[in-house]
Design an enzyme around this catalytic site. Structure first.
Site: not given
Length: 501
Positions: A115, A180
């Site tokens: 991400d 994250e």
């Protein structure tokens, strides 16, 4: 298939394998860059719920790449995310993958995330953040260095062995997530659940989610600071007041708050909270020597961050205060008027936000008590009738590793072979909770092994990774797998001889 005899290959065979690997990576670097371009094109922004499908798509692309390596892949559900509006949406699955189960080989587990932080062209990007653009050997794009580039470097390193029909010298496991940048929601519970299963045979854990200290010299990271984020609120009443009506006759919340915030740190950067430095680990001579060999260009660093000067004059003092000692930063005030122009009111309540970057071996609960007592004491001296509330909002503990750990020794050797120089052994002033999380839960050896340069600009406009960093990163990860295999074999042999004796 070329076999590497349980990690004990001869010097000649080892050099031959390294040469084959390096040549293959050089010959295929354009394909590796193209692959990174494909990954960067996926707007896997985990902070925006409307883009959750893109994060899921990126996780599925990664899972397909791992299956292409021959890995066994599972997609693990980790629950739901509750949004501020009350809506609940599914979290992207976390990938657990494994390749190889030879009990005679060590098992290396790589952690990464796919991400990214939000990015728009209008934010100040000169290029499209989701179209990888190469300019003067620099690959610009959101996620290029944080963390899609390093994840792909690992995949390509492993695939190089397969492409050359060389026996992979270790068993490899992967744990790849898609949240994250939004706090790794759900990951800790999964680690706890899998500790006796997925992680049971893992020997070493590698994280590549930070950068070097230099633009050219590689580094290995053996420590990061923690963080404790506080709110301090001062409340006068239930409504804002007119400064012409009551100004000068009441205890104003903003005045109280400014005094409280001013009491936290002095103009030299020293935290003024009593006892805050008591548990900071003393600097020993061995550690001090690490600072003497670090390549740190103060002028370049100053230019990169865009400031006119530092609180300290020497490299050692700057690095010690960036990595080794706690710091306190004031981040903002909520509740006060902040738009252009004037609004001559006295806000009824204001909240100051500040954080303390902790270092080993500061105790978080003790820090919380010290902060609250200090602010309550300062507030009491003001004899204000306003209401004070101090609260710890977010917290992450610092992480420290042994820079002489076998895993670090293997990484040093790999870097020496790829870059022809020894790495800087550094700490990181920021907070990377995942390192401490892995260490606390699995009790395994953890290393932070960056491949990006200090000017890569992760999270900012014009994020990039140098082509050379990306390609050399693939080489150094491949070389690390060879080195950790050899070193692990030597340690087992030494342990066996010691037992026999």
């Amino acid at each position: 298939m070329l076999l590497l005899d349980e990690g004990h290959c001869s010097t000649t065979n080892s050099s031959l394998v390294e040469e084959q690997i390096f040549n293959y990576i050089d010959e295929h670097q354009d394909a590796f860059v193209k692959n990174l371009s494909e990954w960067v094109a996926v707007e896997s922004d985990s902070a925006q719920p409307q883009l959750r499908k893109k994060v899921v798509e990126m996780v599925e692309i990664t899972a397909a790449s791992l299956r292409g390596l021959g890995a066994t892949v599972t997609l693990n559900a980790v629950g739901f995310q509750q949004l501020p509006n009350g809506q609940s949406i599914s979290l992207p699955h976390v990938i657990l993958a494994k390749l190889g189960d030879d009990p005679l080989k060590p098992t290396v587990c790589f952690y990464g995330h796919v991400d990214v932080m939000p990015a728009k062209k209008e934010d100040g990007w000169k290029t499209d953040p989701y179209s990888l653009t190469e300019i003067d050997g620099k690959l610009y794009g959101r996620g290029a260095t944080d963390n899609k580039g390093p994840v792909l470097a690992w995949l390509h390193a492993v695939n190089t062995f397969k492409a050359l029909d060389i026996d992979l010298p270790v068993n490899v496991k992967f744990i790849i997530e898609g949240m994250e940048e939004s706090g790794s929601i759900g990951l800790e519970d999964l680690l706890e659940k899998e500790n006796e299963h997925f992680f049971s045979d893992v020997d070493y854990i590698v994280i590549s989610d930070n950068t070097w200290l230099s633009t050219k010299k590689p580094a290995l990271t053996y420590g990061v600071r923690g963080n404790a984020c506080f709110n301090v609120q001062v409340k006068c009443g239930e409504k804002d007041l007119h400064s012409g009506t009551v100004g000068g006759i009441i205890h104003e919340p903003m005045s109280d708050l400014v005094a409280l915030l001013d009491s936290l740190v002095n103009s030299s950067g020293r935290i003024l909270i009593p006892g805050i430095y008591d548990d900071v680990a003393p600097l020993n001579e061995e550690e001090k020597q690490l600072y003497e060999t670090i390549e740190f260009d103060l002028k370049e660093y100053k230019a990169n961050i865009g400031v006119k000067g530092f609180l300290y004059d020497t490299q050692e003092q700057i690095l010690l205060n960036l990595w080794r000692f706690p710091s306190l930063s004031i981040h903002g005030i909520e509740g006060a008027f902040c738009d252009p122009g004037f609004k001559t009111v006295i806000p009824s309540r204001v909240t100051g936000k500040f954080s303390i970057r902790q270092v080993p071996y500061m105790d978080l609960s003790k820090v919380e008590c010290q902060v609250k007592k200090h602010l309550e004491d300062v507030f009491a001296k003001r004899k204000s009738p306003n209401k004070l509330t101090v609260s710890l909002q977010l917290a992450a503990k610092p992480w420290i590793a042994n820079p002489s750990d076998p895993q670090y020794e293997a990484a040093k050797k790999a870097i020496k072979k790829v870059f022809n120089q020894d790495p800087d052994m550094i700490r990181d002033g920021s907070t990377i909770p995942i390192a401490r999380m892995f260490q606390d839960i699995t009790k395994k050896s953890v290393i932070m092994f960056p491949i990006g340069a200090v000017d890569d600009g992760e999270h900012s406009q014009e994020e990039k990774i140098n082509r050379s960093s990306y390609i050399n990163g693939i080489k150094v990860f491949a070389c690390y797998l060879l080195e950790i295999s050899k070193l692990h074999g030597q340690l087992k042999e030494a342990s066996s001889l010691k037992t026999d004796t």
